[in-house]
Enzyme design. Structure first.
Site, PDB file in Angstrom:
ATOM      1  N   GLU A 163       0.865  -1.198   0.000  1.00 43.86           N
ATOM      2  CA  GLU A 163       0.000   0.000   0.000  1.00 43.86           C
ATOM      3  C   GLU A 163       0.895   1.239   0.000  1.00 43.86           C
ATOM      4  O   GLU A 163       1.879   1.295   0.736  1.00 43.86           O
ATOM      5  CB  GLU A 163      -0.884   0.035   1.244  1.00 43.86           C
ATOM      6  CG  GLU A 163      -1.741   1.299   1.285  1.00 43.86           C
ATOM      7  CD  GLU A 163      -2.413   1.542   2.633  1.00 43.86           C
ATOM      8  OE1 GLU A 163      -3.484   0.978   2.859  1.00 43.86           O
ATOM      9  OE2 GLU A 163      -1.850   2.312   3.447  1.00 43.86           O
ATOM     10  N   THR A 166      -3.957   4.682  -1.537  1.00 43.30           N
ATOM     11  CA  THR A 166      -4.998   5.160  -0.614  1.00 43.30           C
ATOM     12  C   THR A 166      -5.723   6.390  -1.162  1.00 43.30           C
ATOM     13  O   THR A 166      -5.274   7.045  -2.112  1.00 43.30           O
ATOM     14  CB  THR A 166      -4.414   5.499   0.775  1.00 43.30           C
ATOM     15  OG1 THR A 166      -3.524   6.603   0.630  1.00 43.30           O
ATOM     16  CG2 THR A 166      -3.696   4.326   1.388  1.00 43.30           C
ATOM     17  N   ALA A 172      -9.953  10.556   2.759  1.00 43.78           N
ATOM     18  CA  ALA A 172     -11.362  10.467   3.187  1.00 43.78           C
ATOM     19  C   ALA A 172     -12.048  11.814   3.091  1.00 43.78           C
ATOM     20  O   ALA A 172     -11.460  12.842   3.369  1.00 43.78           O
ATOM     21  CB  ALA A 172     -11.440   9.958   4.611  1.00 43.78           C
TER      22      ALA A 172
END
Ligand code: FAD
Length: 294
Positions: free
Chosen positions: A17, A48, A51
């Site tokens: 990641e 990623t 958010a």
């Protein structure tokens, strides 16, 4: 390439990641890092997503596209739904399709100020739309239960809902004690979860980092780690080394137990990826023990 297919080839996929350019990380630095990670020949790299769409919302797809197009490594773009409207989801889908992305990790995103849920309450609410659009969809799994969910059984039930909505595989939250992961796999099997679950491992690199992670996700800190934190309190270099060694030992144990896959949270530090792959590839060819949960 659909990531779900990497789990059916008889090997344990190894994946990394990374997070996309933000703050100090330029696109150029992301490119250099991607080249170093790609040289280790992972089965896929995941990127990623910020958010609530607070960052550059196309940065994830841009970096994922760059990795796939320039280095030929399959990619998975993360996507959080907490701040998304239906229209924004359609935009994100169109952007990812235009950039040739086939795999998406569907997430809710952490609740932070300014990221109130709009059209979607849970990750499961976007899985169907993404899979109808032809994406191979993964979702997050929590070996010790999600931090907002008091019972592990309920967390497993919510995981099953993600599978029912169309999730084809899962990537786990970090954990520091493999026994939690093995127990979790048993619970998942008992709940009818048959999609592969790849184990997510993050090395601890320093006291502040580990404290932040543990408070964010609720992972338990086993006493060997607490002892290492105490031992190397004034020696950050040795602590970092011990953290990477601990992660390598976790990964080789998971590998020997025949788990579905191994995912390394590299924190954009290629030496972490390099050390873990070195440990894992050194183990390849060693006889797998019979998986303890099957
Ligand atoms: P959900 O599955 O929607 O669950 C959220 C909460 O709701 C849980 O407590 C769950 O138990 C509960 N719940 C689910 N369904 C129901 C239901 N039907 N009824 C009642 N409660 C329910 N965050 C980012 O911002 N960007 C990233 O790129 C990112 N990548 C991640 C990658 C991995 C592998 C993991 C494990 C986490 C990642 N996260 C990322 C963090 C993630 O966004 C948070 O853990 C978030 O708090 C939960 O996301 P989720 O997709 O698991 O949510």
């Amino acid at each position: 390439m659909k990531i779900a297919d990497t789990f059916t080839q008889g090997t344990q996929p190894i994946s990394f990641e990374i997070f996309p350019p933000k703050g100090d990380l330029s696109l150029e630095a992301a490119h250099t890092m991607a080249r170093e990670l790609a040289a280790l020949e992972p089965d896929f790299i995941s990127v990623t997503y910020s958010a609530g769409g607070s960052g550059n919302s196309s940065a994830t797809a841009d970096v994922a596209h760059m990795i796939q197009a320039e280095f030929g490594v399959p990619v998975m773009a993360h996507l959080t739904c907490i701040g998304l409207t239906e229209a924004m989801l359609a935009e994100r889908i169109a952007d990812m399709k235009a950039k040739g992305i086939e795999n998406v990790l569907a997430l809710r995103g952490d609740r932070v100020a300014g990221s109130e849920a709009k059209d979607f309450l849970y990750a499961k609410d976007i899985i169907g739309s993404l899979s109808d659009e032809g994406f191979c969809v993964g979702a997050a799994a929590y070996p010790e239960g999600h931090i907002e969910c008091e019972q592990l059984e309920l967390s497993v039930e919510h995981l099953k809902q993600k599978q029912d909505a169309g999730a084809a595989f899962f990537v786990s939250q970090l954990f520091f004690d493999n026994r939690y992961f093995y127990r979790f796999l048993e619970a998942c099997l008992g709940a009818g979860i048959c999609a592969p679950i790849t184990a997510g491992i993050m090395p601890f690199l320093g006291k502040a980092q580990i404290q932040r992670m543990v408070f964010m996700c609720g992972a338990s800190l086993p006493s060997p780690i607490i002892k290492l934190l105490a031992k190397y309190e004034d020696d950050p270099e040795s602590l970092r080394k011990a953290g990477i060694e601990y992660a390598c030992a976790q990964l080789t144990d998971l590998q020997a137990h025949g788990v579905d896959g191994l995912h390394v949270y590299t924190m954009n530090q290629p030496d972490i990826a390099c050390a873990t792959v070195g440990a894992l590839r050194g183990m390849r060819g060693a006889a797998f023990r019979k998986p303890c949960w099957r």
